[in-house]
Design an enzyme around this catalytic site. Structure first.
Site, PDB file in Angstrom:
ATOM      1  N   CYS A 255       0.836  -1.208   0.000  1.00 28.79           N
ATOM      2  CA  CYS A 255       0.000   0.000   0.000  1.00 28.79           C
ATOM      3  C   CYS A 255       0.875   1.263   0.000  1.00 28.79           C
ATOM      4  O   CYS A 255       1.540   1.516  -0.990  1.00 28.79           O
ATOM      5  CB  CYS A 255      -0.991  -0.052   1.159  1.00 28.79           C
ATOM      6  SG  CYS A 255      -2.438   0.970   0.832  1.00 28.79           S
TER       7      CYS A 255
ATOM      8  N   GLU B 157      -1.055  -8.314   5.286  1.00 25.27           N
ATOM      9  CA  GLU B 157      -0.796  -8.546   6.718  1.00 25.27           C
ATOM     10  C   GLU B 157      -2.084  -8.495   7.542  1.00 25.27           C
ATOM     11  O   GLU B 157      -2.075  -8.849   8.715  1.00 25.27           O
ATOM     12  CB  GLU B 157       0.237  -7.534   7.247  1.00 25.27           C
ATOM     13  CG  GLU B 157      -0.274  -6.128   7.528  1.00 25.27           C
ATOM     14  CD  GLU B 157      -0.531  -5.269   6.284  1.00 25.27           C
ATOM     15  OE1 GLU B 157      -0.461  -5.793   5.155  1.00 25.27           O
ATOM     16  OE2 GLU B 157      -0.846  -4.084   6.462  1.00 25.27           O
TER      17      GLU B 157
ATOM     18  N   HIS C 114      -3.314  -4.947   1.590  1.00 24.26           N
ATOM     19  CA  HIS C 114      -2.709  -5.243   2.907  1.00 24.26           C
ATOM     20  C   HIS C 114      -2.740  -6.746   3.218  1.00 24.26           C
ATOM     21  O   HIS C 114      -3.648  -7.202   3.922  1.00 24.26           O
ATOM     22  CB  HIS C 114      -3.489  -4.504   3.996  1.00 24.26           C
ATOM     23  CG  HIS C 114      -3.260  -3.036   4.041  1.00 24.26           C
ATOM     24  ND1 HIS C 114      -2.374  -2.445   4.916  1.00 24.26           N
ATOM     25  CD2 HIS C 114      -3.783  -2.039   3.302  1.00 24.26           C
ATOM     26  CE1 HIS C 114      -2.371  -1.137   4.732  1.00 24.26           C
ATOM     27  NE2 HIS C 114      -3.218  -0.864   3.758  1.00 24.26           N
TER      28      HIS C 114
END
Ligand code: GLN
Length: 190
Positions: free
Chosen positions: A78, A172, A170
């Site tokens: 990002c 994660e 994202h």
């Protein structure tokens, strides 16, 4: 494998937790000396203008740039994708300027601030990846050496150039660790 996670700002803890779950050692990078002994580095999501400013203030911009130019593996997610890019649409200057991509910031934001979608990313297998987009950038143009890893409605949202990997979304923030494992494989082979 020792993976650094740039920890000036943004979503760095989630990256650290995911890499540790995969068995990698991690270090939060806030100062130039924290780069010593690393095998790879993650530039997380957050706000790219702020992150660029902090990279300069903490004297991290040039050391990371130097590492990247020597083939050191970097993963940008990002805002991290924006920080890696050589060109940012509408911005006077780039940040790390390592990856031959032109990024457009906030490209999905006008329609929807954030959303989750199933993405087809062939390099990590046939199952769709649950991609979380938050005021995400997209790649508007790629240079010759850049491999497109995924598109969302014709827009490039994941790309690789040598040991540099950039993702609009994202990874994660999900339980799917395949993209983190993909980066660890690049680090292992670097
Ligand atoms: N739009 C933000 C920027 O320009 C990035 C958003 C994010 O990292 N979730 O930096």
């Amino acid at each position: 494998m020792k993976i650094g996670v740039l920890a000036l700002q943004g979503a760095f803890r989630e990256h650290r937790d995911l890499f540790e779950r995969l068995g990698a050692e991690t270090t939060l990078v806030k100062l130039p000396e924290h780069l010593e002994g690393l095998n790879g580095l993650v530039i997380p999501g957050g706000e790219s203008t702020t992150m660029g400013k902090l990279l300069r203030e903490y004297d991290l911009l040039h050391p990371i740039q130097g590492l990247g130019q020597e083939g050191f593996p970097l993963l940008g997610t990002c805002a991290g994708m924006i920080v890696l890019a050589k060109q940012i649409v509408g911005a006077p200057e780039p940040h790390l300027a390592l990856m031959d991509i032109t990024v457009n910031r906030n490209s999905f934001g006008r329609q929807r601030e954030s959303f989750e979608t199933d993405l087809d990313i062939p390099v990590i297998g046939a199952d769709a990846f649950p991609a979380v987009f938050i005021r995400a950038p997209h790649v508007e143009a790629v240079g010759e050496g850049v491999e497109v890893l995924a598109r969302y409605h014709d827009r490039v949202v994941a790309a690789r150039e040598g040991n540099l990997v950039a993702l609009s979304f994202h990874p994660e923030l999900t339980d799917d660790d395949r993209l983190h494992q993909y980066f660890l494989d690049i680090v292992e082979n670097a």
